[in-house]
Design an enzyme around this catalytic site. Structure first.
Site, short mmCIF file in Angstrom:
data_model
loop_
_atom_site.label_atom_id
_atom_site.label_comp_id
_atom_site.label_asym_id
_atom_site.label_seq_id
_atom_site.Cartn_x
_atom_site.Cartn_y
_atom_site.Cartn_z
N HIS A 1 0.88 -1.16 0.00
CA HIS A 1 0.00 0.00 0.00
C HIS A 1 0.92 1.22 0.00
CE1 HIS A 1 -2.34 -3.05 2.31
NE2 HIS A 1 -3.38 -2.54 1.68
N ASP B 1 2.45 1.77 3.31
CA ASP B 1 3.37 0.77 3.86
C ASP B 1 4.80 1.22 3.56
OD1 ASP B 1 1.16 -0.82 4.35
OD2 ASP B 1 1.46 -2.08 2.58
N MET C 1 2.58 -5.67 -7.93
CA MET C 1 1.27 -5.07 -7.63
C MET C 1 1.42 -3.99 -6.57
SD MET C 1 -1.14 -5.26 -4.94
CE MET C 1 -1.82 -6.73 -4.19
N LYS D 1 -15.01 -8.12 -0.55
CA LYS D 1 -15.04 -8.68 0.81
C LYS D 1 -16.41 -8.36 1.39
CE LYS D 1 -12.34 -8.71 5.12
NZ LYS D 1 -11.23 -8.10 5.88
N HIS E 1 -12.16 -14.11 2.02
CA HIS E 1 -13.32 -13.23 1.85
C HIS E 1 -14.55 -14.00 1.38
CE1 HIS E 1 -10.43 -9.58 1.32
NE2 HIS E 1 -10.29 -10.19 2.47
N ASP F 1 -12.16 -12.49 10.52
CA ASP F 1 -11.24 -12.43 9.37
C ASP F 1 -9.86 -12.91 9.82
OD1 ASP F 1 -9.94 -11.68 7.08
OD2 ASP F 1 -10.04 -9.53 7.48
N ASP G 1 -1.90 -13.23 0.94
CA ASP G 1 -2.38 -12.12 1.77
C ASP G 1 -2.78 -12.69 3.12
OD1 ASP G 1 -3.13 -9.71 2.72
OD2 ASP G 1 -4.97 -9.53 1.55
C1 GCO Z 1 -8.12 -7.38 4.09
C2 GCO Z 1 -7.70 -7.32 2.65
C3 GCO Z 1 -6.46 -6.49 2.41
C4 GCO Z 1 -6.22 -6.18 0.96
C5 GCO Z 1 -5.10 -5.20 0.79
C6 GCO Z 1 -4.70 -5.01 -0.64
O1 GCO Z 1 -8.94 -8.25 4.41
O2 GCO Z 1 -7.64 -6.59 4.90
O3 GCO Z 1 -7.53 -8.63 2.19
O4 GCO Z 1 -5.36 -7.16 2.97
O5 GCO Z 1 -5.93 -7.34 0.23
O6 GCO Z 1 -5.50 -3.98 1.32
O7 GCO Z 1 -5.60 -4.26 -1.29
MN MN Z 2 -6.60 -9.31 0.41
MN MN Z 3 -8.45 -10.10 3.55
#
Ligand code: GCO
Ligand code: MN
Ligand code: MN
Length: 383
Positions: free
Chosen positions: A54, A57, A88, A183, A220, A255, A287
């Site tokens: 991000h 980050d 990415m 999500k 998600h 989550d 992720d």
């Molecule tokens: C979450 C998301 C994030 C995104 C990230 C990239 O559940 O917090 O998965 O981790 O993937 O912000 O856009």
């Molecule tokens: Mn993600």
């Molecule tokens: Mn996520």
């Protein structure tokens, strides 16, 4: 079985994944923060191909221009010395209090404008470091109460934002595609475009749908109680599987962002098998983050574990495809398979007139129990 990752595996991690300090709603961080440069070295040690981030980050939200230049220089040097790529990038549109009511869908037009401003700068940063994919996760794009926002209006605002940003990318001549990451909830009570299916339908309403695909995440769809593989397959079939977020998640829980394959092994197997069988050539982005119990050795074990499990399952998929018992059952199941006739008035009339032995159709046994048990035994290593 070779379980050492290679660049061809396209395994990537976000700075926020291995850099996650283990804070949760109930407790403080358990790991000290590493700098982006240190995290690049951690990832290089584990054998990853790339690192994603991000904007914040890498560059703190209140950094000056000269601080930004220094950070980018240092980060670039770390990338060069480790050969890690940045495939990415994405924007943090959820952390700052300005985004408490969302970014592109916030009710305050100044917030929506600020979200576009921040995203254009973040796109510039990503492209500067080589990113060709740009992810949009709408973490705050939602509501706790539907009294607060008109959901149809929210979708229109979302569309306006994507049309604006696609036009920006084209105008700059960037080689960049967008991937929407759905999500269902968390951090908002309900998030708009909650599932892969919803995102796919939305994309077709944009000015430049060819620039936009999806970034499905295991956790998600599982949070919504859905079959992740089916969502991925639909995206793939539509030519929209631009990126993928791999992790794991128990159904019905918070989550979790667990290590890939750590909860639903069979689900992970069929996912890897699908990606490998169809020849998905995009990034395999993990992720996820290490348990809160871990130090940085544990973080490395977590990252290596994600990649090893993927590679084990890839080998298992190869075995599954080559297994004579499994293939014999598949041949039996699919015997007589033929594509449906193209429509013509005659073909339709013939089909309407055709007699069917309905009882025989219903009586035919399908050896699915055997097939699934063979799959389980292959995964358990006894086949
Ligand atoms: C979450 C998301 C994030 C995104 C990230 C990239 O559940 O917090 O998965 O981790 O993937 O912000 O856009
Ligand atoms: Mn993600
Ligand atoms: Mn996520």
């Amino acid at each position: 079985m070779n379980l050492t990752p290679t660049p061809a595996d396209k395994f990537t991690f976000g700075l926020w994944t291995v850099g996650n300090p283990g804070r949760d709603p109930f407790g403080e961080p358990v790991r000290h923060k590493l700098s982006p440069v240190e995290l690049v070295h951690v990832l290089a040690e584990t054998g990853a191909y790339g690192v994603n981030f991000h904007d914040n980050d890498l560059v703190p939200i209140d950094a000056t221009l000269s601080e930004r230049s220094q950070i980018v220089r240092d980060f670039r040097a770390a990338l060069e010395s480790t050969s890690l790529k940045v495939p990415m990038a994405t924007t943090n549109l959820f952390n700052d209090p300005a985004f408490k009511d969302g970014a592109f869908t916030a009710n305050d037009p100044q917030v929506r404008a600020y979200a576009l401003h921040k995203t254009m700068h973040a796109i510039d940063l990503g492209v500067e470091l080589g990113a060709e994919m740009y992810v949009f996760w709408g973490g705050r794009e939602g509501v706790e109460s539907d009294a607060t926002k008109n959901p149809a209006e929210a979708i229109k605002r979302f569309r306006d934002a994507f049309n604006f940003l696609c036009a920006y990318v084209r105008d700059q001549g960037y080689n960049l595609k967008f991937a929407l990451e759905p999500k269902p909830n968390e951090p908002r009570g309900d998030i708009y475009l909650a599932t892969v299916g919803a995102a796919l339908a939305f994309i077709n309403t944009l000015d430049h749908p060819e620039m936009v695909g999806v970034n499905p995440e295991v956790a998600h769809e599982h949070m919504a109680g859905l079959n992740f593989l089916h969502a991925v397959a639909q995206a793939w079939e539509a030519g929209k599987l631009f990126h993928i977020d791999l992790n794991d998640q128990a159904f019905g829980r918070y989550d979790q962002d667990f290590r890939f394959g750590s909860v639903n092994l069979k689900t992970a197997f069929f996912l890897v098998k699908f990606l490998e069988d169809v020849g998905y050539s995009g990034m395999r982005h993990f992720d996820a983050h290490a348990y809160r119990t871990e130090d940085y050795e544990g973080v490395k074990a977590f990252a290596r574990g994600c990649m090893r499990t993927y590679l084990v399952l890839k080998e298992k998929a190869r075995q599954w495809n080559a297994d004579p018992d499994i293939q014999a059952l598949l041949a039996e199941i699919n015997a007589g398979d033929q594509s449906a006739p193209a429509y013509s008035r005659e073909a339709a009339a013939a089909l309407k007139a055709r007699p069917f032995d309905r009882a025989a159709l219903g009586a035919r046994g399908l050896p699915y129990e055997q097939l699934d048990q063979l799959t389980v035994e292959l995964l358990l290593g006894v086949k």
